[in-house]
Write a protein that holds these residues in place. Structure first.
Motif, mmCIF file in Angstrom:
data_model
loop_
_atom_site.group_PDB
_atom_site.id
_atom_site.type_symbol
_atom_site.label_atom_id
_atom_site.label_comp_id
_atom_site.label_asym_id
_atom_site.label_seq_id
_atom_site.Cartn_x
_atom_site.Cartn_y
_atom_site.Cartn_z
ATOM 1 N N ARG A 1 65.830 40.566 56.374
ATOM 2 C CA ARG A 1 67.056 41.247 55.819
ATOM 3 C C ARG A 1 68.521 39.968 55.536
ATOM 4 N NH1 ARG A 1 67.427 43.493 62.336
ATOM 5 N NH2 ARG A 1 66.539 45.358 62.087
ATOM 6 N N SER A 2 67.659 38.550 55.382
ATOM 7 C CA SER A 2 68.744 37.284 55.140
ATOM 8 C C SER A 2 68.181 37.409 53.130
ATOM 9 C CB SER A 2 67.863 35.843 55.598
ATOM 10 O OG SER A 2 66.344 36.166 55.252
ATOM 11 N N GLY A 3 67.327 38.294 52.831
ATOM 12 C CA GLY A 3 67.075 37.976 51.184
ATOM 13 C C GLY A 3 66.129 37.589 50.393
ATOM 14 N N ARG A 4 65.074 37.069 51.649
ATOM 15 C CA ARG A 4 64.508 35.836 51.358
ATOM 16 C C ARG A 4 62.954 36.303 51.034
ATOM 17 N NH1 ARG A 4 62.038 31.524 55.120
ATOM 18 N NH2 ARG A 4 60.851 32.691 56.033
ATOM 19 N N ILE A 5 62.493 36.421 49.712
ATOM 20 C CA ILE A 5 61.089 37.447 49.546
ATOM 21 C C ILE A 5 60.210 37.422 50.932
ATOM 22 C CG2 ILE A 5 58.812 37.361 48.116
ATOM 23 C CD1 ILE A 5 60.766 37.726 45.659
ATOM 24 N N ALA A 6 59.078 38.518 51.420
ATOM 25 C CA ALA A 6 58.824 37.688 53.243
ATOM 26 C C ALA A 6 57.363 37.922 52.592
ATOM 27 C CB ALA A 6 59.512 38.005 54.280
ATOM 28 N N ASN A 7 56.927 38.815 51.929
ATOM 29 C CA ASN A 7 55.377 39.850 51.815
ATOM 30 C C ASN A 7 54.498 38.417 49.934
ATOM 31 O OD1 ASN A 7 57.340 40.787 49.548
ATOM 32 N ND2 ASN A 7 56.340 42.471 49.516
ATOM 33 N N ALA A 8 54.949 37.628 50.111
ATOM 34 C CA ALA A 8 54.082 36.841 49.422
ATOM 35 C C ALA A 8 52.732 36.598 50.007
ATOM 36 C CB ALA A 8 55.486 35.634 48.384
#
Length: 365
Positions: free
Chosen positions: A66-73
Protein backbone atom coordinates in the motif's frame (compact mmCIF):
# COMPACT_ATOMS: atom_id res chain seq x y z
CA UNK A 1 14.55 -40.42 -8.93
CA UNK A 2 17.46 -38.20 -9.99
CA UNK A 3 19.07 -38.72 -13.39
CA UNK A 4 22.75 -39.70 -13.43
CA UNK A 5 23.63 -36.29 -14.94
CA UNK A 6 21.78 -34.42 -12.20
CA UNK A 7 23.25 -36.60 -9.46
CA UNK A 8 26.75 -36.05 -10.86
CA UNK A 9 26.20 -32.28 -10.95
CA UNK A 10 25.07 -32.35 -7.32
CA UNK A 11 27.99 -34.52 -6.30
CA UNK A 12 30.33 -31.92 -7.73
CA UNK A 13 28.98 -29.34 -5.31
CA UNK A 14 27.44 -27.18 -8.02
CA UNK A 15 30.61 -26.69 -10.07
CA UNK A 16 28.65 -28.03 -13.05
CA UNK A 17 25.38 -26.38 -14.03
CA UNK A 18 22.32 -28.49 -13.36
CA UNK A 19 20.31 -29.47 -16.43
CA UNK A 20 17.82 -26.68 -17.11
CA UNK A 21 14.11 -27.33 -17.08
CA UNK A 22 12.39 -27.45 -20.45
CA UNK A 23 10.33 -24.31 -20.95
CA UNK A 24 7.27 -26.22 -22.16
CA UNK A 25 7.16 -28.22 -18.93
CA UNK A 26 8.21 -25.56 -16.44
CA UNK A 27 5.24 -24.80 -14.13
CA UNK A 28 6.30 -21.22 -13.49
CA UNK A 29 6.44 -17.99 -15.54
CA UNK A 30 9.07 -17.73 -18.26
CA UNK A 31 12.38 -16.31 -16.98
CA UNK A 32 13.32 -12.84 -18.22
CA UNK A 33 16.97 -11.88 -18.67
CA UNK A 34 18.42 -8.40 -18.35
CA UNK A 35 21.65 -6.44 -17.95
CA UNK A 36 22.63 -3.53 -15.74
CA UNK A 37 25.58 -1.29 -16.66
CA UNK A 38 27.48 0.33 -13.78
CA UNK A 39 29.92 2.96 -15.10
CA UNK A 40 33.20 3.52 -13.27
CA UNK A 41 32.50 0.78 -10.77
CA UNK A 42 34.97 1.00 -7.90
CA UNK A 43 36.08 -2.26 -6.29
CA UNK A 44 37.12 -2.79 -2.66
CA UNK A 45 40.71 -3.09 -3.93
CA UNK A 46 40.56 0.53 -5.13
CA UNK A 47 40.58 -0.56 -8.79
CA UNK A 48 37.89 0.67 -11.14
CA UNK A 49 36.26 -0.74 -14.24
CA UNK A 50 35.02 1.77 -16.84
CA UNK A 51 31.85 -0.26 -17.25
CA UNK A 52 30.76 -3.22 -15.15
CA UNK A 53 27.95 -5.28 -16.65
CA UNK A 54 25.78 -7.22 -14.24
CA UNK A 55 23.56 -9.84 -15.86
CA UNK A 56 20.45 -11.13 -14.13
CA UNK A 57 17.36 -13.27 -14.61
CA UNK A 58 13.95 -12.70 -13.04
CA UNK A 59 11.00 -15.02 -12.58
CA UNK A 60 7.60 -13.58 -11.65
CA UNK A 61 6.46 -9.99 -11.31
CA UNK A 62 7.11 -7.30 -8.68
CA UNK A 63 4.10 -6.47 -6.52
CA UNK A 64 3.81 -3.34 -4.40
CA UNK A 65 2.30 -2.86 -0.97
CA UNK A 66 0.00 0.00 0.00
CA UNK A 67 2.97 2.32 0.47
CA UNK A 68 4.08 1.70 -3.12
CA UNK A 69 7.12 -0.39 -2.14
CA UNK A 70 7.92 -3.68 -3.88
CA UNK A 71 7.14 -6.23 -1.20
CA UNK A 72 7.67 -9.63 -2.81
CA UNK A 73 11.28 -9.57 -4.08
CA UNK A 74 13.56 -12.52 -3.39
CA UNK A 75 17.22 -12.67 -4.41
CA UNK A 76 18.97 -16.03 -4.83
CA UNK A 77 22.74 -16.09 -5.36
CA UNK A 78 24.66 -18.93 -7.00
CA UNK A 79 27.89 -20.71 -6.11
CA UNK A 80 31.44 -20.42 -7.39
CA UNK A 81 31.74 -20.98 -11.19
CA UNK A 82 27.93 -20.91 -11.49
CA UNK A 83 25.37 -18.43 -12.80
CA UNK A 84 21.83 -17.33 -12.02
CA UNK A 85 20.60 -19.73 -14.69
CA UNK A 86 21.97 -22.55 -12.51
CA UNK A 87 18.73 -22.34 -10.56
CA UNK A 88 16.46 -22.85 -13.60
CA UNK A 89 16.57 -26.61 -13.30
CA UNK A 90 13.86 -29.17 -12.66
CA UNK A 91 15.53 -30.01 -9.35
CA UNK A 92 15.72 -26.44 -8.03
CA UNK A 93 13.14 -24.22 -9.76
CA UNK A 94 10.87 -27.20 -10.31
CA UNK A 95 10.58 -27.63 -6.53
CA UNK A 96 10.45 -23.95 -5.56
CA UNK A 97 8.91 -21.64 -8.18
CA UNK A 98 5.77 -23.53 -9.21
CA UNK A 99 2.17 -23.15 -7.96
CA UNK A 100 1.91 -23.71 -4.22
CA UNK A 101 5.65 -24.20 -3.82
CA UNK A 102 7.74 -22.23 -1.27
CA UNK A 103 8.75 -19.47 -3.72
CA UNK A 104 5.71 -19.65 -6.00
CA UNK A 105 6.56 -17.20 -8.81
CA UNK A 106 2.90 -16.15 -8.99
CA UNK A 107 3.47 -14.69 -5.52
CA UNK A 108 7.17 -13.81 -5.44
CA UNK A 109 9.45 -11.77 -7.68
CA UNK A 110 12.56 -13.95 -7.89
CA UNK A 111 15.85 -12.30 -8.90
CA UNK A 112 18.82 -14.43 -9.95
CA UNK A 113 21.96 -12.32 -10.52
CA UNK A 114 25.14 -13.52 -12.20
CA UNK A 115 27.87 -12.53 -9.75
CA UNK A 116 30.79 -10.42 -10.88
CA UNK A 117 33.20 -12.71 -12.73
CA UNK A 118 30.50 -15.29 -13.51
CA UNK A 119 27.93 -16.15 -16.16
CA UNK A 120 27.14 -13.25 -18.47
CA UNK A 121 28.39 -10.57 -16.06
CA UNK A 122 31.75 -8.88 -16.62
CA UNK A 123 34.68 -11.26 -16.10
CA UNK A 124 38.37 -11.63 -16.98
CA UNK A 125 37.68 -13.76 -20.06
CA UNK A 126 35.80 -10.86 -21.67
CA UNK A 127 39.20 -9.44 -22.65
CA UNK A 128 41.10 -7.99 -19.69
CA UNK A 129 42.32 -11.41 -18.54
CA UNK A 130 44.55 -11.01 -15.46
CA UNK A 131 44.24 -7.21 -15.64
CA UNK A 132 40.61 -7.47 -14.54
CA UNK A 133 40.09 -5.87 -11.09
CA UNK A 134 40.62 -8.29 -8.18
CA UNK A 135 37.03 -8.54 -6.98
CA UNK A 136 35.75 -9.93 -3.67
CA UNK A 137 32.46 -11.12 -2.21
CA UNK A 138 31.93 -7.61 -0.83
CA UNK A 139 32.06 -6.27 -4.39
CA UNK A 140 29.48 -8.85 -5.47
CA UNK A 141 27.09 -7.80 -2.71
CA UNK A 142 27.50 -4.09 -3.44
CA UNK A 143 26.87 -4.67 -7.15
CA UNK A 144 23.75 -6.72 -6.40
CA UNK A 145 22.51 -4.04 -4.00
CA UNK A 146 22.88 -1.46 -6.75
CA UNK A 147 21.13 -3.76 -9.24
CA UNK A 148 18.17 -4.04 -6.90
CA UNK A 149 17.91 -0.40 -5.87
CA UNK A 150 18.99 1.43 -9.03
CA UNK A 151 17.77 -0.89 -11.81
CA UNK A 152 14.91 -2.97 -10.42
CA UNK A 153 13.46 -0.47 -7.93
CA UNK A 154 13.66 -2.87 -4.99
CA UNK A 155 14.14 -1.06 -1.67
CA UNK A 156 13.48 -4.09 0.54
CA UNK A 157 13.77 -7.86 0.10
CA UNK A 158 11.39 -10.49 1.35
CA UNK A 159 14.26 -12.98 1.41
CA UNK A 160 17.98 -13.20 0.70
CA UNK A 161 19.32 -16.69 0.07
CA UNK A 162 22.22 -18.35 -1.67
CA UNK A 163 24.15 -21.57 -2.18
CA UNK A 164 27.83 -22.04 -1.34
CA UNK A 165 29.46 -18.76 -2.48
CA UNK A 166 25.94 -17.34 -2.62
CA UNK A 167 25.44 -18.54 0.94
CA UNK A 168 28.55 -16.66 2.00
CA UNK A 169 27.22 -13.57 0.21
CA UNK A 170 24.00 -14.02 2.20
CA UNK A 171 25.94 -13.64 5.46
CA UNK A 172 27.56 -10.47 4.08
CA UNK A 173 24.14 -9.10 3.07
CA UNK A 174 22.95 -9.69 6.62
CA UNK A 175 25.45 -7.35 8.25
CA UNK A 176 26.14 -4.93 5.38
CA UNK A 177 22.44 -4.11 4.87
CA UNK A 178 20.79 -5.35 8.09
CA UNK A 179 17.47 -3.58 7.58
CA UNK A 180 17.08 -4.48 3.91
CA UNK A 181 15.51 -7.94 4.22
CA UNK A 182 12.89 -9.86 6.18
CA UNK A 183 14.79 -13.15 6.22
CA UNK A 184 18.12 -14.79 5.36
CA UNK A 185 18.82 -18.37 4.25
CA UNK A 186 22.52 -19.18 3.69
CA UNK A 187 23.04 -22.73 2.36
CA UNK A 188 26.29 -24.72 2.47
CA UNK A 189 28.46 -22.00 3.97
CA UNK A 190 30.22 -20.88 7.13
CA UNK A 191 30.41 -17.29 8.44
CA UNK A 192 34.17 -17.30 9.07
CA UNK A 193 37.40 -16.66 7.20
CA UNK A 194 38.22 -19.22 4.50
CA UNK A 195 41.12 -21.06 6.13
CA UNK A 196 42.36 -24.56 6.91
CA UNK A 197 41.78 -27.23 4.28
CA UNK A 198 39.22 -25.08 2.46
CA UNK A 199 41.76 -22.35 1.66
CA UNK A 200 44.50 -24.88 0.98
CA UNK A 201 42.41 -26.65 -1.66
CA UNK A 202 41.47 -23.34 -3.28
CA UNK A 203 45.10 -22.21 -3.33
CA UNK A 204 46.25 -25.57 -4.69
CA UNK A 205 43.74 -25.30 -7.53
CA UNK A 206 44.90 -21.79 -8.40
CA UNK A 207 48.57 -22.81 -8.17
CA UNK A 208 48.04 -25.76 -10.50
CA UNK A 209 46.80 -23.44 -13.24
CA UNK A 210 49.51 -20.85 -12.71
CA UNK A 211 52.26 -23.49 -12.72
CA UNK A 212 51.18 -24.78 -16.12
CA UNK A 213 53.53 -23.23 -18.73
CA UNK A 214 50.58 -23.09 -21.12
CA UNK A 215 48.83 -20.62 -18.82
CA UNK A 216 51.37 -18.02 -20.02
CA UNK A 217 50.61 -15.54 -17.26
CA UNK A 218 46.99 -15.52 -18.35
CA UNK A 219 47.76 -14.82 -22.03
CA UNK A 220 46.92 -18.33 -23.31
CA UNK A 221 45.12 -18.85 -26.60
CA UNK A 222 43.97 -22.37 -25.70
CA UNK A 223 43.00 -23.44 -22.18
CA UNK A 224 45.92 -24.79 -20.10
CA UNK A 225 44.58 -28.32 -19.80
CA UNK A 226 47.20 -29.66 -17.41
CA UNK A 227 46.54 -26.81 -14.99
CA UNK A 228 42.79 -27.23 -15.31
CA UNK A 229 43.17 -30.96 -14.64
CA UNK A 230 44.89 -30.15 -11.36
CA UNK A 231 42.25 -27.58 -10.49
CA UNK A 232 39.50 -30.06 -11.32
CA UNK A 233 40.93 -32.55 -8.83
CA UNK A 234 40.44 -29.98 -6.05
CA UNK A 235 36.88 -29.31 -7.19
CA UNK A 236 35.99 -32.98 -7.25
CA UNK A 237 37.41 -33.54 -3.78
CA UNK A 238 35.74 -30.46 -2.29
CA UNK A 239 32.29 -31.00 -3.72
CA UNK A 240 31.85 -34.75 -3.67
CA UNK A 241 30.24 -37.10 -1.18
CA UNK A 242 32.24 -40.33 -0.58
CA UNK A 243 29.05 -42.28 0.13
CA UNK A 244 27.25 -41.15 -2.99
CA UNK A 245 30.26 -41.50 -5.29
CA UNK A 246 30.70 -45.05 -4.08
CA UNK A 247 27.04 -45.74 -4.91
CA UNK A 248 27.32 -44.02 -8.29
CA UNK A 249 30.59 -45.73 -9.25
CA UNK A 250 31.00 -48.98 -7.28
CA UNK A 251 33.57 -50.50 -9.66
CA UNK A 252 36.93 -49.36 -11.02
CA UNK A 253 35.52 -49.14 -14.53
CA UNK A 254 32.54 -47.05 -13.45
CA UNK A 255 34.73 -44.83 -11.27
CA UNK A 256 37.11 -44.08 -14.13
CA UNK A 257 34.26 -43.54 -16.59
CA UNK A 258 32.56 -41.15 -14.14
CA UNK A 259 35.82 -39.30 -13.62
CA UNK A 260 36.36 -38.95 -17.37
CA UNK A 261 32.84 -37.59 -17.83
CA UNK A 262 33.32 -35.19 -14.93
CA UNK A 263 36.66 -33.91 -16.19
CA UNK A 264 35.32 -33.44 -19.72
CA UNK A 265 32.41 -31.39 -18.38
CA UNK A 266 34.70 -29.25 -16.24
CA UNK A 267 37.14 -28.62 -19.09
CA UNK A 268 34.25 -27.46 -21.27
CA UNK A 269 32.75 -25.21 -18.59
CA UNK A 270 35.83 -23.58 -17.06
CA UNK A 271 38.06 -20.73 -18.19
CA UNK A 272 41.41 -20.71 -16.41
CA UNK A 273 41.62 -16.96 -15.68
CA UNK A 274 37.98 -16.76 -14.63
CA UNK A 275 38.58 -19.75 -12.37
CA UNK A 276 41.55 -18.11 -10.64
CA UNK A 277 39.52 -15.00 -9.90
CA UNK A 278 36.46 -16.97 -8.81
CA UNK A 279 38.36 -19.09 -6.31
CA UNK A 280 40.45 -16.23 -4.97
CA UNK A 281 37.44 -13.92 -4.46
CA UNK A 282 36.90 -15.43 -0.99
CA UNK A 283 40.35 -14.35 0.22
CA UNK A 284 39.15 -11.63 2.64
CA UNK A 285 35.71 -13.03 3.43
CA UNK A 286 35.08 -13.06 7.20
CA UNK A 287 31.63 -12.22 8.62
CA UNK A 288 32.51 -13.50 12.13
CA UNK A 289 33.28 -10.09 13.69
CA UNK A 290 30.03 -8.64 12.30
CA UNK A 291 27.44 -11.32 13.07
CA UNK A 292 25.87 -9.38 15.93
CA UNK A 293 24.82 -6.73 13.39
CA UNK A 294 22.46 -9.15 11.62
CA UNK A 295 18.87 -8.28 12.51
CA UNK A 296 16.70 -10.47 10.28
CA UNK A 297 15.82 -14.05 11.20
CA UNK A 298 18.43 -16.35 9.68
CA UNK A 299 18.36 -20.11 9.06
CA UNK A 300 21.82 -21.52 8.21
CA UNK A 301 21.48 -24.91 6.52
CA UNK A 302 24.40 -27.29 5.96
CA UNK A 303 24.62 -30.98 5.17
CA UNK A 304 26.56 -33.36 7.41
CA UNK A 305 28.38 -34.86 4.39
CA UNK A 306 29.59 -31.48 3.09
CA UNK A 307 33.37 -31.78 2.57
CA UNK A 308 33.70 -28.00 2.13
CA UNK A 309 32.01 -27.16 5.45
CA UNK A 310 32.41 -30.30 7.59
CA UNK A 311 30.31 -30.17 10.78
CA UNK A 312 33.11 -31.62 12.91
CA UNK A 313 34.79 -28.20 12.80
CA UNK A 314 32.08 -26.99 15.19
CA UNK A 315 32.18 -23.53 13.63
CA UNK A 316 28.48 -22.90 13.10
CA UNK A 317 27.62 -24.33 16.52
CA UNK A 318 29.52 -21.40 18.03
CA UNK A 319 29.09 -18.62 15.48
CA UNK A 320 25.29 -18.91 15.22
CA UNK A 321 25.07 -17.82 18.87
CA UNK A 322 26.19 -14.34 17.75
CA UNK A 323 23.16 -13.97 15.46
CA UNK A 324 20.24 -12.65 17.51
CA UNK A 325 17.61 -14.51 15.47
CA UNK A 326 19.82 -17.21 14.05
CA UNK A 327 19.26 -20.95 13.79
CA UNK A 328 21.67 -23.64 12.63
CA UNK A 329 20.14 -26.62 10.79
CA UNK A 330 22.42 -29.59 10.10
CA UNK A 331 20.90 -32.03 7.61
CA UNK A 332 21.82 -35.65 8.46
CA UNK A 333 23.50 -37.86 5.87
CA UNK A 334 20.91 -39.88 3.97
CA UNK A 335 20.61 -41.62 0.63
CA UNK A 336 19.38 -38.27 -0.75
CA UNK A 337 22.14 -35.94 0.44
CA UNK A 338 24.99 -35.37 -2.02
CA UNK A 339 27.66 -33.60 0.00
CA UNK A 340 28.19 -29.92 -0.76
CA UNK A 341 25.75 -30.13 -3.67
CA UNK A 342 22.85 -30.80 -1.30
CA UNK A 343 22.42 -27.02 -1.38
CA UNK A 344 20.78 -27.33 -4.80
CA UNK A 345 18.18 -29.91 -3.77
CA UNK A 346 15.23 -28.11 -2.11
CA UNK A 347 13.34 -31.40 -1.87
CA UNK A 348 15.60 -31.99 1.15
CA UNK A 349 15.58 -28.57 2.85
CA UNK A 350 12.52 -26.84 1.38
CA UNK A 351 10.44 -27.35 4.51
CA UNK A 352 12.87 -25.15 6.46
CA UNK A 353 12.51 -22.43 3.83
CA UNK A 354 8.74 -22.62 4.26
CA UNK A 355 9.15 -22.37 8.02
CA UNK A 356 11.37 -19.30 7.70
CA UNK A 357 8.92 -17.59 5.34
CA UNK A 358 6.02 -18.32 7.69
CA UNK A 359 8.01 -17.05 10.66
CA UNK A 360 8.72 -13.74 8.92
CA UNK A 361 5.34 -13.22 7.25
CA UNK A 362 4.06 -9.72 7.93
CA UNK A 363 0.48 -9.51 9.28
CA UNK A 364 -1.98 -8.17 6.73
CA UNK A 365 -3.52 -4.83 7.62
Amino acid sequence: MLSSTTRLALLLGGWLLLPAAGRAQAPYPAPVEGDFALPQFRFASGETLPMLNLHYTTVGQPRKDRSGRIANAVVIMHGTTGAGSSFLSDLFAGHLFGPGQPLDAAKYYVILPDAIGHGKSSKPSNGLRMKFPKYTYDDMVVANYRLLTEKLGVAHLRLVMGTSMGGMETWVWGYQYPGFMDALLPLASLPVEIAGRNRMLRKMAIDMIEMDPEWKGGAYTTEPKTGLAGAASSLIFMGSSPKQLQRLAPTRALAEATLAKTEASLYTALDANDFIYQFDASRDYNPAPHLAAIKAPLFAINSADDQVNPPELGILDNEIKKVAKGRYILLPITDLTTGHGTHSNPAIWGSYLQELLALTEKPKL
